[in-house]
Design an enzyme around this catalytic site. Sequence first.
Site, short mmCIF file in Angstrom:
data_model
loop_
_atom_site.label_atom_id
_atom_site.label_comp_id
_atom_site.label_asym_id
_atom_site.label_seq_id
_atom_site.Cartn_x
_atom_site.Cartn_y
_atom_site.Cartn_z
N ILE A 99 11.59 -19.06 18.73
CA ILE A 99 12.59 -19.64 19.63
C ILE A 99 12.52 -21.17 19.62
CG2 ILE A 99 13.28 -19.76 22.05
CD1 ILE A 99 12.09 -16.84 22.32
N TYR A 155 -0.96 -13.68 30.34
CA TYR A 155 0.39 -14.09 29.97
C TYR A 155 1.32 -14.10 31.19
CZ TYR A 155 4.83 -14.18 27.41
OH TYR A 155 6.07 -14.54 26.94
N1 LIG Z 1 9.83 -13.52 21.77
C1 LIG Z 1 10.06 -13.02 22.95
O1 LIG Z 1 10.52 -11.89 23.11
C2 LIG Z 1 9.77 -13.83 24.19
C3 LIG Z 1 10.01 -13.22 25.43
C4 LIG Z 1 9.75 -13.95 26.59
C5 LIG Z 1 9.25 -15.23 26.49
N2 LIG Z 1 9.03 -15.80 25.28
C6 LIG Z 1 8.49 -17.17 25.23
O2 LIG Z 1 9.25 -17.98 24.37
C7 LIG Z 1 8.37 -18.91 23.71
C8 LIG Z 1 8.52 -18.75 22.21
O3 LIG Z 1 8.19 -17.41 21.86
P1 LIG Z 1 8.29 -16.87 20.36
O4 LIG Z 1 8.31 -15.40 20.44
O5 LIG Z 1 9.35 -17.62 19.63
O6 LIG Z 1 6.84 -17.29 19.85
P2 LIG Z 1 6.29 -17.63 18.39
O7 LIG Z 1 4.89 -17.12 18.36
O8 LIG Z 1 7.22 -17.20 17.33
O9 LIG Z 1 6.25 -19.22 18.44
C9 LIG Z 1 5.35 -19.90 19.27
C10 LIG Z 1 4.91 -21.15 18.55
O10 LIG Z 1 3.93 -21.81 19.38
C11 LIG Z 1 2.91 -22.30 18.53
N3 LIG Z 1 1.67 -22.47 19.27
C12 LIG Z 1 0.81 -21.50 19.66
N4 LIG Z 1 -0.26 -22.05 20.23
C13 LIG Z 1 -0.08 -23.40 20.20
C14 LIG Z 1 -0.86 -24.50 20.62
N5 LIG Z 1 -2.09 -24.33 21.14
N6 LIG Z 1 -0.37 -25.76 20.44
C15 LIG Z 1 0.83 -25.94 19.86
N7 LIG Z 1 1.61 -24.93 19.43
C16 LIG Z 1 1.16 -23.68 19.59
C17 LIG Z 1 2.78 -21.25 17.45
O11 LIG Z 1 2.13 -21.76 16.28
C18 LIG Z 1 4.22 -20.84 17.20
O12 LIG Z 1 4.82 -21.60 16.17
C19 LIG Z 1 6.97 -18.61 24.23
O13 LIG Z 1 6.69 -19.46 25.32
C20 LIG Z 1 7.07 -17.19 24.70
O14 LIG Z 1 6.13 -16.87 25.69
C21 LIG Z 1 9.27 -15.12 24.12
#
Ligand SMILES: NC(=O)c1ccc[n+]([C@@H]2O[C@H](COP(=O)([O-])OP(=O)(O)OC[C@H]3O[C@@H](n4cnc5c(N)ncnc54)[C@H](O)[C@@H]3O)[C@@H](O)[C@H]2O)c1
Length: 262
Positions: A24, A162
């Site tokens: 995202i 989480y």
């Molecule tokens: N995918 C879903 O269904 C979903 C649902 C609800 C909320 N979210 C939230 O949306 C956001 C993005 O989710 P996503 O599924 O695209 O995740 P993703 O895992 O695809 O991307 C997250 C990114 O954060 C980076 N990251 C992790 N730890 C880090 C750190 N210590 N420092 C810097 N960067 C770091 C990762 O390398 C990764 O590129 C998150 O906050 C997640 O909790 C996602």
Amino acid sequence: MSLFDHPFDPAREAALVTGAGNGIGRAIAQALVGEGVRTVFADINRDTVMVAAKNSPRPELAIPFVGDLAQPAAREALLAEAQAAVRQVTHFVHAASPPRREADHALAVSLETWEQMRAVNLDASFHLSRELARKLIAAKSAGSFLFLTSLHAGTPRNLPHYSTAKAAMAMLVKELAKTFGRHGIRVNALVPGAIAAGGFAADPALARHIPLGRLGRPEDLAPMALAVLSNRISAYVTGAAFAVDGGLALTNWFEPPDLGEA
Ligand SMILES: NC(=O)c1ccc[n+]([C@@H]2O[C@H](COP(=O)([O-])OP(=O)(O)OC[C@H]3O[C@@H](n4cnc5c(N)ncnc54)[C@H](O)[C@@H]3O)[C@@H](O)[C@H]2O)c1
């Protein structure tokens, strides 16, 4: 002029997106670049963030930064590099989060995993927002911040590190919106449903719980993110949470009604 023609003012506005290496965060960062906004792409993963910046619609506007945002020193380095690269960050998106692992239930999650989840989601969003706001206030400049929270800010996920981190972020959005509003800095939340990205193992069977009939994609989030971030489109919106979930939050123990063959 059409209302949606110029959602941003690239001459005065610049963005910082965390978690921009994947999912995202990447979709939002690349969409901002597509609108001509200089954007810092921050992530812990060097390989993915370099590729994300390079594959942007206008790579010359994408500035990669590599660091672990759980670490205060990395946050300071990010703020310094962002300032050097774009001078003033006016738009901040916090999408970085460690992945969710189903095995990390309340009796299993390690203290280290608990700490990292809280530090990346909550501590980094607070620290970065406050420092960026201080600079905007000093410059008498408007700003717009967007935190990626979760439906599990309000419902258990069997992952207490989480859901509690996201619940705290949801409150932080409200605290910051109330405090920063008088300075023209808006703070909102984007609440994804089940999005097939890197954060969790997206089982296609989940689709039967989603009124719109499919899992989400990161690209489903980017248009709403840009609309909420834009000071032209959402000038009077702060402290709000926008679900982009295909209707997933409507699911409960009642099945949808039987409509026959209609
Ligand atoms: N995918 C879903 O269904 C979903 C649902 C609800 C909320 N979210 C939230 O949306 C956001 C993005 O989710 P996503 O599924 O695209 O995740 P993703 O895992 O695809 O991307 C997250 C990114 O954060 C980076 N990251 C992790 N730890 C880090 C750190 N210590 N420092 C810097 N960067 C770091 C990762 O390398 C990764 O590129 C998150 O906050 C997640 O909790 C996602």
